[in-house]
Design an enzyme around this catalytic site. Structure first.
Site, PDB file in Angstrom:
ATOM      1  N   LYS A  22       0.979  -1.215  -0.036  1.00 47.84           N
ATOM      2  CA  LYS A  22      -0.077   0.160  -0.237  1.00 47.84           C
ATOM      3  C   LYS A  22       0.774   1.268   0.084  1.00 47.84           C
ATOM      4  CE  LYS A  22      -2.742   2.634   3.521  1.00 47.84           C
ATOM      5  NZ  LYS A  22      -1.593   3.390   4.021  1.00 47.84           N
ATOM      6  N   ASN A  23       1.738   1.237   0.868  1.00 45.46           N
ATOM      7  CA  ASN A  23       2.466   2.428   1.110  1.00 45.46           C
ATOM      8  C   ASN A  23       3.514   2.889  -0.094  1.00 45.46           C
ATOM      9  OD1 ASN A  23       1.017   3.154   3.516  1.00 45.46           O
ATOM     10  ND2 ASN A  23       2.745   2.689   4.836  1.00 45.46           N
ATOM     11  N   ARG A  92      -3.960   9.634   3.495  1.00 45.23           N
ATOM     12  CA  ARG A  92      -2.605  10.455   3.931  1.00 45.23           C
ATOM     13  C   ARG A  92      -1.811  10.812   2.461  1.00 45.23           C
ATOM     14  NH1 ARG A  92      -1.823  13.346   7.848  1.00 45.23           N
ATOM     15  NH2 ARG A  92       0.290  13.906   8.265  1.00 45.23           N
ATOM     16  N   CYS A 116      -5.450   7.734   9.091  1.00 49.04           N
ATOM     17  CA  CYS A 116      -6.001   7.270  10.063  1.00 49.04           C
ATOM     18  C   CYS A 116      -5.627   8.284  11.223  1.00 49.04           C
ATOM     19  CB  CYS A 116      -5.158   5.920  10.565  1.00 49.04           C
ATOM     20  SG  CYS A 116      -5.658   4.471   9.285  1.00 49.04           S
ATOM     21  N   ARG A 121      -0.029  14.003  13.481  1.00 51.88           N
ATOM     22  CA  ARG A 121       0.301  13.715  12.127  1.00 51.88           C
ATOM     23  C   ARG A 121       0.767  15.148  11.490  1.00 51.88           C
ATOM     24  NH1 ARG A 121      -2.093   8.340   9.479  1.00 51.88           N
ATOM     25  NH2 ARG A 121      -0.042   8.150   8.650  1.00 51.88           N
ATOM     26  N   PRO A 122       1.498  15.995  11.805  1.00 46.96           N
ATOM     27  CA  PRO A 122       1.826  17.253  11.364  1.00 46.96           C
ATOM     28  C   PRO A 122       2.518  17.065   9.890  1.00 46.96           C
ATOM     29  CG  PRO A 122       3.305  17.133  13.144  1.00 46.96           C
ATOM     30  CD  PRO A 122       2.441  15.807  13.156  1.00 46.96           C
ATOM     31  N   ILE A 123       2.814  18.004   8.967  1.00 50.73           N
ATOM     32  CA  ILE A 123       3.515  17.916   7.810  1.00 50.73           C
ATOM     33  C   ILE A 123       4.609  18.963   7.478  1.00 50.73           C
ATOM     34  CG2 ILE A 123       1.793  16.456   6.645  1.00 50.73           C
ATOM     35  CD1 ILE A 123       1.241  19.288   4.897  1.00 50.73           C
ATOM     36  N   ASP A 124       5.058  19.274   8.950  1.00 52.73           N
ATOM     37  CA  ASP A 124       6.051  20.683   9.054  1.00 52.73           C
ATOM     38  C   ASP A 124       7.183  20.305   8.198  1.00 52.73           C
ATOM     39  OD1 ASP A 124       5.760  18.966  11.328  1.00 52.73           O
ATOM     40  OD2 ASP A 124       7.543  20.033  11.870  1.00 52.73           O
ATOM     41  N   ASP A 304       3.381   0.078  12.136  1.00 57.06           N
ATOM     42  CA  ASP A 304       2.061  -0.404  11.521  1.00 57.06           C
ATOM     43  C   ASP A 304       1.902  -1.887  11.897  1.00 57.06           C
ATOM     44  OD1 ASP A 304       1.600   2.241  10.360  1.00 57.06           O
ATOM     45  OD2 ASP A 304       2.033   1.245   8.247  1.00 57.06           O
ATOM     46  N   ARG A 397      -8.667  -0.299   3.298  1.00 58.40           N
ATOM     47  CA  ARG A 397      -7.738   0.705   2.861  1.00 58.40           C
ATOM     48  C   ARG A 397      -6.545   0.095   2.943  1.00 58.40           C
ATOM     49  NH1 ARG A 397      -6.825   5.165   6.365  1.00 58.40           N
ATOM     50  NH2 ARG A 397      -5.414   5.546   4.642  1.00 58.40           N
TER      51      ARG A 397
HETATM   52  C1  UD1 Z   1       4.107   6.565   6.747  1.00 59.02           C
HETATM   53  C2  UD1 Z   1       2.996   5.494   6.421  1.00 59.02           C
HETATM   54  C3  UD1 Z   1       2.339   4.945   7.666  1.00 59.02           C
HETATM   55  C4  UD1 Z   1       3.364   4.610   8.812  1.00 59.02           C
HETATM   56  C5  UD1 Z   1       4.349   5.811   8.864  1.00 59.02           C
HETATM   57  C6  UD1 Z   1       5.439   5.185   9.899  1.00 59.02           C
HETATM   58  C7  UD1 Z   1       2.217   6.060   4.196  1.00 59.02           C
HETATM   59  C8  UD1 Z   1       1.080   6.764   3.423  1.00 59.02           C
HETATM   60  N1  UD1 Z   1       1.954   5.808   5.636  1.00 59.02           N
HETATM   61  O1  UD1 Z   1       3.055   7.817   7.322  1.00 59.02           O
HETATM   62  O2  UD1 Z   1       1.447   3.844   7.434  1.00 59.02           O
HETATM   63  O3  UD1 Z   1       2.791   4.323   9.919  1.00 59.02           O
HETATM   64  O4  UD1 Z   1       5.016   6.103   7.680  1.00 59.02           O
HETATM   65  O5  UD1 Z   1       6.016   4.196   9.177  1.00 59.02           O
HETATM   66  O6  UD1 Z   1       3.370   5.459   3.826  1.00 59.02           O
HETATM   67  N2  UD1 Z   1       6.034  13.718  11.427  1.00 59.02           N
HETATM   68  C9  UD1 Z   1       6.193  15.166  11.964  1.00 59.02           C
HETATM   69  N3  UD1 Z   1       6.181  15.952  10.850  1.00 59.02           N
HETATM   70  C10 UD1 Z   1       6.124  15.810   9.648  1.00 59.02           C
HETATM   71  C11 UD1 Z   1       6.193  14.287   9.222  1.00 59.02           C
HETATM   72  C12 UD1 Z   1       6.086  13.558  10.306  1.00 59.02           C
HETATM   73  O7  UD1 Z   1       6.196  15.672  13.247  1.00 59.02           O
HETATM   74  O8  UD1 Z   1       6.424  16.749   8.685  1.00 59.02           O
HETATM   75  C13 UD1 Z   1       5.868  12.717  12.725  1.00 59.02           C
HETATM   76  C14 UD1 Z   1       4.643  12.090  12.768  1.00 59.02           C
HETATM   77  O9  UD1 Z   1       3.564  12.728  13.383  1.00 59.02           O
HETATM   78  C15 UD1 Z   1       4.882  10.822  13.322  1.00 59.02           C
HETATM   79  C16 UD1 Z   1       6.444  10.422  12.574  1.00 59.02           C
HETATM   80  O10 UD1 Z   1       7.038  11.669  12.290  1.00 59.02           O
HETATM   81  O11 UD1 Z   1       4.657  10.760  14.585  1.00 59.02           O
HETATM   82  C17 UD1 Z   1       6.303   9.706  11.533  1.00 59.02           C
HETATM   83  O12 UD1 Z   1       5.704  10.197  10.452  1.00 59.02           O
HETATM   84  P1  UD1 Z   1       6.007   9.571   8.848  1.00 59.02           P
HETATM   85  O13 UD1 Z   1       7.341   8.890   8.861  1.00 59.02           O
HETATM   86  O14 UD1 Z   1       6.168  10.919   8.066  1.00 59.02           O
HETATM   87  O15 UD1 Z   1       4.650   9.026   8.792  1.00 59.02           O
HETATM   88  P2  UD1 Z   1       3.618   9.031   7.370  1.00 59.02           P
HETATM   89  O16 UD1 Z   1       4.486   9.270   6.158  1.00 59.02           O
HETATM   90  O17 UD1 Z   1       2.700   9.989   7.738  1.00 59.02           O
END
Ligand code: UD1
Length: 417
Positions: A22-23, A92, A116, A121-124, A304, A397
């Site tokens: 999926k990812n 996501r 989920c 889950r910020p995207i900063d 996961d 999903r």
């Molecule tokens: C991806 C996977 C998800 C998996 C996760 C960790 C996808 C679509 N989803 O999610 O299934 O659980 O990797 O293996 O591929 N964070 C920040 N700021 C950011 C980005 C992340 O603080 O800009 C934090 C998140 O809140 C979280 C951690 O970093 O605590 C990991 O996030 P990240 O590796 O980005 O996971 P996703 O890409 O959201």
């Protein structure tokens, strides 16, 4: 909303084949907009996240056909349009259009992604990365407008090795002048899968799968193809099922290095299995030891699989502790596990205690998130009696062909609307 009805305690045997990850797939489809023509993505899972991404591609005037596990994509008439909230919130991975469209057009407008509800889950880190490449990011309420007259490659350090940010910056960097270097990049296999697609398009990417990735920007791309890796989380889910209720269950499509942390944990707690080529054979283990398990970024134990693993540890002989370091809200499944007879206690925001072994009994439960739903599905398959899982669309999903796969190995499950 669909429901899954499970009659528990049927032994699982026979063979199943793991689907595409999926990812990976949800990043590869947005990445395909970087091709100036046709591309194919083989081994794409049939999951709802892909259906929604196809809707976004169609909105952008791309043609996508999902046939026999392959996505046939034509982006030759692509148009840049704002991505509305009703599509972006469905998953996501809609955020990968930020990096891809920014690289392609120098502009992207979309709402905050969904996914989920397992934490803030910020995207900063993504946003900071786009800005470092020279983009301007405006956030108006829930909408992101990201623009750049010109992106310029540079060295970017990530404060945390985010999977999403690593892929997004890789995508954006393809449209930058010169070389971008990501330091402290995430190392998950999905990143290697995306890099191999970009390389196949003619983009120079080195270091994917390590902490340092280098991307040379170019818009001169070719038609391309890529195969989606087998899903390591689906693999882990079926391995856990095999250890709980399998009898010579054969799981085909194993990439051992992708699931090393899980395999070592199984060794530690006494679960036996055999791997020959890409196939694992596993049977029920009657003597599972308790453990301490901490989720980490790859190659650490994947978050996961934390919730499916919780169900496994309800059957261990003694007290286990799980420490969840990625997400602050990923124990919601334990409420229903306890209603089924498990004894779990949330000790702190990120620590869970599980006291085993406990016999589970079927009841009506609710899937609150994708992997939490998987943990309840596993619980239902080993429980005495009938389990009904409400809101099970969240499970679809991430798991393709779930009913057919489980039925083919002996499970008794029905899906009702
Ligand atoms: C991806 C996977 C998800 C998996 C996760 C960790 C996808 C679509 N989803 O999610 O299934 O659980 O990797 O293996 O591929 N964070 C920040 N700021 C950011 C980005 C992340 O603080 O800009 C934090 C998140 O809140 C979280 C951690 O970093 O605590 C990991 O996030 P990240 O590796 O980005 O996971 P996703 O890409 O959201």
């Amino acid at each position: 909303m669909s429901k899954i009805r499970i009659e528990g305690q049927h032994v699982l045997s026979g063979e199943i084949k793991i689907g595409g990850a999926k990812n990976s797939a949800v990043a590869l489809l947005p990445a395909s907009v970087l091709c100036n023509g046709k591309s194919q993505i083989y081994n794409t899972p049939e999951i709802t996240d892909i259906d929604y991404l196809i809707k976004i591609m169609e909105l952008l005037n791309c043609k996508v056909e999902h046939k026999d596990g392959t996505l046939y994509i034509d982006t030759s008439k692509i148009e840049n349009k704002p991505i509305p909230e009703e599509l972006s919130v469905q998953m996501r991975a809609s955020y990968y259009f930020m990096g891809a469209l920014l690289a392609k057009f120098g502009r992207v407008e979309m709402s905050f992604p969904g996914g989920c509800n397992i934490g803030a889950r910020p995207i900063d880190i993504h946003i900071k990365g786009f800005e470092e490449l020279g983009a301007k990011v405006e956030i108006i309420k829930n909408r992101y407008i990201i623009t750049a007259d010109k992106l310029v490659g540079k060295k970017i350090y990530f404060d945390f090795p985010s999977v999403g940010a690593t892929i997004n910056i890789m995508l954006a960097a393809t449209g930058a002048e010169g070389t971008t270097i990501i330091e402290n990049a995430a190392m998950e296999p999905e990143i290697v899968n995306v890099a191999s697609f970009l390389i196949n398009m003619g983009i120079k990417v080195t270091g994917a799968g390590t902490k340092r990735i280098e991307i040379e920007g170019t818009k001169e791309t070719t038609d391309a193809f890529v195969e989606v890796f087998p899903d390591r989380i689906e693999t882990g889910t079926f391995i856990i099922l095999g250890a709980l209720i399998g009898k010579n269950l054969k799981i085909k499509g194993i990439i051992k290095t992708h699931i090393e942390a899980l395999l070592l944990k199984l060794d530690e707690i006494g679960i036996k299995y055999k791997i020959e080529n890409d196939t694992m054979t596993i049977s029920k283990c009657n003597n599972i030891s308790p453990t301490y398990l901490k989720t980490l970024t790859y190659p650490g134990f994947p978050t996961d699989l934390q919730q499916p693993m919780t169900t496994l540890l309800t059957q261990a002989n003694g007290k286990s502790i799980i420490e969840e370091t990625l997400y602050e809200n990923r124990f919601k499944n334990t409420y229903d596990l306890n209603r089924m007879g498990a004894i779990t206690n949330i000790l702190t925001l990120n620590k869970l205690e599980i006291k085993g072994p406990k016999k589970l009994k079927g009841t009506n439960v609710i899937a609150t998130d994708l992997r939490g739903g998987a943990s309840l599905l596993i619980a239902g398959l080993i429980a005495e009696g009938i389990t009904e899982i409400d809101n099970c669309d969240v499970i679809f999903r991430g798991y393709s062909d779930l009913k057919a796969k489980l039925t083919s190995i002996g499970a008794k499950i029905e899906i009702t609307e």
